[in-house]
Design a protein around this motif. Structure first.
Motif, PDB file in Angstrom:
ATOM      1  N   HIS B 243      31.743  50.330  34.006  1.00 14.78           N
ATOM      2  CA  HIS B 243      32.397  50.194  35.310  1.00 14.78           C
ATOM      3  C   HIS B 243      32.206  48.807  35.909  1.00 14.78           C
ATOM      4  O   HIS B 243      32.711  48.516  36.979  1.00 14.78           O
ATOM      5  N   GLN B 244      31.432  47.977  35.233  1.00 14.12           N
ATOM      6  CA  GLN B 244      31.166  46.653  35.792  1.00 14.12           C
ATOM      7  C   GLN B 244      32.384  45.746  35.639  1.00 14.12           C
ATOM      8  O   GLN B 244      33.166  45.895  34.701  1.00 14.12           O
ATOM      9  N   LYS B 245      32.519  44.826  36.588  1.00 17.63           N
ATOM     10  CA  LYS B 245      33.667  43.910  36.568  1.00 17.63           C
ATOM     11  C   LYS B 245      33.191  42.502  36.230  1.00 17.63           C
ATOM     12  O   LYS B 245      32.011  42.194  36.406  1.00 17.63           O
ATOM     13  N   PRO B 246      34.107  41.650  35.775  1.00 12.18           N
ATOM     14  CA  PRO B 246      33.701  40.278  35.476  1.00 12.18           C
ATOM     15  C   PRO B 246      33.141  39.598  36.712  1.00 12.18           C
ATOM     16  O   PRO B 246      33.613  39.839  37.823  1.00 12.18           O
ATOM     17  N   VAL B 247      32.140  38.777  36.520  1.00 13.84           N
ATOM     18  CA  VAL B 247      31.591  37.978  37.621  1.00 13.84           C
ATOM     19  C   VAL B 247      32.179  36.581  37.482  1.00 13.84           C
ATOM     20  O   VAL B 247      31.970  35.920  36.469  1.00 13.84           O
ATOM     21  N   LYS B 248      32.980  36.193  38.470  1.00  7.36           N
ATOM     22  CA  LYS B 248      33.646  34.891  38.364  1.00  7.36           C
ATOM     23  C   LYS B 248      33.391  34.076  39.619  1.00  7.36           C
ATOM     24  O   LYS B 248      33.317  34.609  40.720  1.00  7.36           O
ATOM     25  N   ILE B 249      33.252  32.794  39.428  1.00  9.64           N
ATOM     26  CA  ILE B 249      32.963  31.900  40.546  1.00  9.64           C
ATOM     27  C   ILE B 249      34.154  30.978  40.740  1.00  9.64           C
ATOM     28  O   ILE B 249      34.666  30.419  39.771  1.00  9.64           O
ATOM     29  N   LEU B 250      34.580  30.835  41.979  1.00  9.06           N
ATOM     30  CA  LEU B 250      35.673  29.914  42.267  1.00  9.06           C
ATOM     31  C   LEU B 250      35.076  28.543  42.549  1.00  9.06           C
ATOM     32  O   LEU B 250      34.296  28.397  43.487  1.00  9.06           O
ATOM     33  N   VAL B 251      35.398  27.603  41.699  1.00 10.12           N
ATOM     34  CA  VAL B 251      34.862  26.246  41.868  1.00 10.12           C
ATOM     35  C   VAL B 251      36.016  25.301  42.175  1.00 10.12           C
ATOM     36  O   VAL B 251      36.848  25.040  41.315  1.00 10.12           O
ATOM     37  N   ALA B 268      43.157  19.397  46.002  1.00 10.74           N
ATOM     38  CA  ALA B 268      42.116  20.035  45.198  1.00 10.74           C
ATOM     39  C   ALA B 268      42.695  21.317  44.636  1.00 10.74           C
ATOM     40  O   ALA B 268      43.574  21.932  45.230  1.00 10.74           O
ATOM     41  N   LEU B 269      42.228  21.674  43.477  1.00 11.30           N
ATOM     42  CA  LEU B 269      42.576  22.967  42.888  1.00 11.30           C
ATOM     43  C   LEU B 269      41.257  23.631  42.529  1.00 11.30           C
ATOM     44  O   LEU B 269      40.193  23.137  42.859  1.00 11.30           O
ATOM     45  N   TYR B 270      41.343  24.751  41.875  1.00 12.73           N
ATOM     46  CA  TYR B 270      40.098  25.429  41.563  1.00 12.73           C
ATOM     47  C   TYR B 270      40.135  25.946  40.130  1.00 12.73           C
ATOM     48  O   TYR B 270      41.200  26.093  39.539  1.00 12.73           O
ATOM     49  N   VAL B 271      38.956  26.187  39.603  1.00 15.99           N
ATOM     50  CA  VAL B 271      38.846  26.889  38.321  1.00 15.99           C
ATOM     51  C   VAL B 271      37.919  28.084  38.569  1.00 15.99           C
ATOM     52  O   VAL B 271      37.138  28.087  39.513  1.00 15.99           O
ATOM     53  N   THR B 272      38.056  29.092  37.749  1.00 12.21           N
ATOM     54  CA  THR B 272      37.211  30.273  37.945  1.00 12.21           C
ATOM     55  C   THR B 272      36.459  30.623  36.666  1.00 12.21           C
ATOM     56  O   THR B 272      36.837  31.536  35.946  1.00 12.21           O
TER      57      THR B 272
END
Lengths: 232, 425
Positions: B243-251, B268-272
């Protein structure tokens, strides 16, 4: 000072660790006095939506058609006639939709019978206004019994937190019985009659389902088997 | 005759902010500088009056057109505000339509809070440095050269500073915006909208040396540490692995260096970068390695140009252009609510090292960067370093300080010394 739990150094202004909430304390060292980096007493206040204001607004908005209808009615017919239905209908809507919202935690066990009571009053008004005679023999018992059934289910669901199999089976028995009552009332009021009473069919269906639910509710092994067979 | 006020379109990245706004959320960010003495508000007001003329894309207010919002130059500079119990006190849209930024002075700290539609962190930093330089010049009679992000307040604004660089740098094809939905942190919202700020102060060299050990950049290292912390939190709250979801960081990524732009508006744009814990238990080393490669792959001019193309393409479509503003707002809000912040667990915005002219250095003790509250995410993390110190700020809308604690305690377990300060009541 350091937080003994997190191991981070704390600013002198911190009285508790902002990470774990542990109180900063040392038996021998006196805590140093320092100013916080923000004036924490100056909490900005924001406008919030006022629930009572909105309810007042809804009430006022509902008043508009009522007043217009009554004025038109009096202007056209010279008396208070059809606008009574508008007034009654809107009052009914108010009792079921708006009135509970005035309270913080409206109790359905109070508001459900209140709703049925207002339906009965409205029907009584229509009965008197139209000069028919179906209220006492049909509308009152039909709505009243339905009100009692729904209130009973609501109350049981609210105050008895278990025995849902019993409640479900009781619902089916009540619905079956109610159809019989309706047929009887239709007969004595309006003289509807069929060769075989039609309420037999819903009654039989409801009794079968209700009985099955009751058996399942009583018999624990059966309940387990049903759960095993129909798990999702 | 009344002076014609300059107006300009919102840049490509800015368009979402006025459309997706909520009553309780306006995307703001704050840059602040702490000086040695208490700020003289009268001198600061004078400095502001001069500085705003140099920044016609920042000293603006947002106005409503029939089809788009637009920026309009302010006729008079805004007054300086006093500090509240927390940074980024709510700026209602009514306020944004009067003036879309505010200058806040508290004791020896000067802070500027920008509505994100005006500019991004790098653009805002140039404004702050120029304002600070003007203040120091007036107050201490300094002679500060126009270098390292300090602009000459008397020159006329350059055209390249006001351009929307997104429109110039879009790629030939647009990349897909489809992404997996990320794990969301939860908490108990503060009743009165109080924003809790926790700032961790770290010796920058120490952390830099550690990230060198892992052979990655500081941003990559912090991102990996954050992923590791949030995976730990998820393991505690979501017990079943499936049930766990991906952990993603918006940089956020500053595009100015990559595309050679000098604009003062959003660019600026972002990557995750992220980790899917369903695949198994990751060690920190594995996460660092994965984040390093993910970011290395994503942050290339070609990849980013394709991302820009996707955003710019929507703006150029004629059907969207002629749609009335309120329909556009409704559609953009819907898209934002469905996708926007759901694709990342938290934002880490690293503004990098702040450099100022040597003449200013003795007077400025500290810089801070705080990212405003997010629409859905409970926390926002922002990083900046100045004078050998790294300031990691967490601003959160909820009572629980779970992420901060997990994150700082993890850094602590790696042997990093941390000093923490907050506005905890």
């Amino acid at each position: 000072m350091y937080c003994v739990k997190c191991g981070v150094e704390l600013d002198d202004a911190e009285k508790v660790c902002p990470l774990c909430g542990l109180k900063v304390y040392h038996p021998d060292l006196k805590l140093e006095e320092a100013k916080k980096s923000y004036p924490i007493s100056k909490v900005p206040s924001y406008e919030t939506v006022n629930k009572q204001g909105i309810l007042l607004l809804i009430t006022a908005a509902l008043m508009v058609p009522v007043v217009i209808c009554i004025l038109c009615d009096i202007a056209i017919t010279g008396s208070f006639s059809w606008s009574g239905y508008v007034l009654g209908g809107i009052l009914l809507f108010y009792v079921c939709g708006v009135l509970p919202a005035w309270f913080k935690n409206p109790n359905p066990v109070i508001f459900v019978p209140a709703f049925f009571a207002s339906v009965i009053v409205f029907l009584l008004y229509i009965d008197i206004a139209t000069g028919d005679e179906w209220f006492l023999s049909f509308a009152f018992p039909a709505v009243g019994v339905l009100g009692i059934i729904v209130t009973a289910i609501t109350a049981v669901c609210r105050y008895v937190k278990k025995g849902y199999w019993f409640i479900a089976s009781g619902c089916f028995f009540a619905i079956g019985g109610y159809t019989v009552l309706i047929e009887f009332l239709l007969y004595i009021t309006f003289g509807f009659k069929t060769h075989i009473p039609w309420s037999i069919y819903p009654l039989t269906g409801c009794v079968i389902i209700g009985g099955a639910l009751l058996v399942i509710a009583i018999s624990k092994p059966l309940r387990r088997r049903v759960q095993r067979k129909f798990f999702i | 005759m009344e002076k014609q006020l300059r107006w300009m379109r919102l840049d490509n990245a800015a368009k979402i902010y006025p459309a997706a706004r909520r009553r309780s959320w306006n995307c703001l960010f704050r840059l602040s500088a702490t000086v040695i003495e208490n700020i003289d508000v009268v001198v600061m007001q004078k400095a502001l009056d001069i500085t705003v003329k140099r920044f016609p894309s920042i000293a603006v207010r947002i106005r409503r057109g029939a089809f788009w919002y637009y920026l309009e130059e302010l006729s008079t500079p805004p007054p300086i505000k006093s500090e509240a119990a927390y940074p980024m006190a709510r700026m209602s849209f009514k306020d944004v339509r009067k003036c879309a930024f505010r200058v806040v002075c508290y004791e020896n700290r000067l802070a500027v809070e920008f509505y994100h539609a005006l500019t991004d962190g790098s653009g805002g930093l140039i404004f702050l440095k120029s304002l600070l330089a003007e203040y120091l010049t007036q107050k201490y009679n300094l002679n500060i050269p126009f270098e390292r992000g300090v602009l000459d307040r008397t020159e006329t604004p350059k055209k390249s500073e006001l351009e929307d660089s997104f429109l110039k740098n879009d790629g030939p094809v647009s990349s897909s915006r489809k992404e997996a939905t990320a794990f969301k942190l939860r908490g108990t919202l503060e009743n009165d909208g109080y924003l809790n700020l926790v700032t961790g102060i770290i010796n920058a060299d120490e952390l830099l040396a550690l990230s060198k050990q892992y052979k990655v950049s500081l941003t990559e290292f912090l991102t990996a540490a954050m992923i590791y912390s949030i995976i730990n939190i998820q393991n505690r709250t979501v017990l079943k692995k499936k049930h766990q979801k991906p952990v993603k960081i918006l940089v956020p990524v500053n595009l100015r260096k990559i595309f050679g732009s000098t604009t003062l508006r959003n660019f600026a744009l972002y990557v995750t970068p992220g980790i899917d814990p369903k695949l198994g238990d990751y060690s920190f080393e594995e996460i660092v390695k994965s984040v390093h490669h993910q970011m290395g792959y994503e942050i290339t001019a070609k990849n980013l140009a394709a991302k820009i193309a996707a955003n710019v393409g929507a703006e150029r479509s004629l059907i969207l252009k002629v749609m009335p503003l309120f329909i556009k707002n409704f559609a953009m809000k819907l898209v934002f609510n469905l996708f926007g912040e759901r694709k990342s667990s938290i934002t880490i915005s690293n503004l990098g090292v702040v450099d100022i002219p040597d003449e200013m250095k003795p007077y400025v003790t500290r810089f801070d960067f705080i990212l405003g509250e997010q629409a859905l995410c409970t926390d926002a993390c922002s990083v900046l370093s100045y004078n050998g110190k790294l300031y990691i700020s967490f601003l959160r809308t909820v009572r629980e300080s779970e992420v901060e604690r997990e994150f700082f305690c993890f850094l602590r377990s790696l042997g990093i010394k941390i000093k923490v300060e907050s506005n905890k009541r």
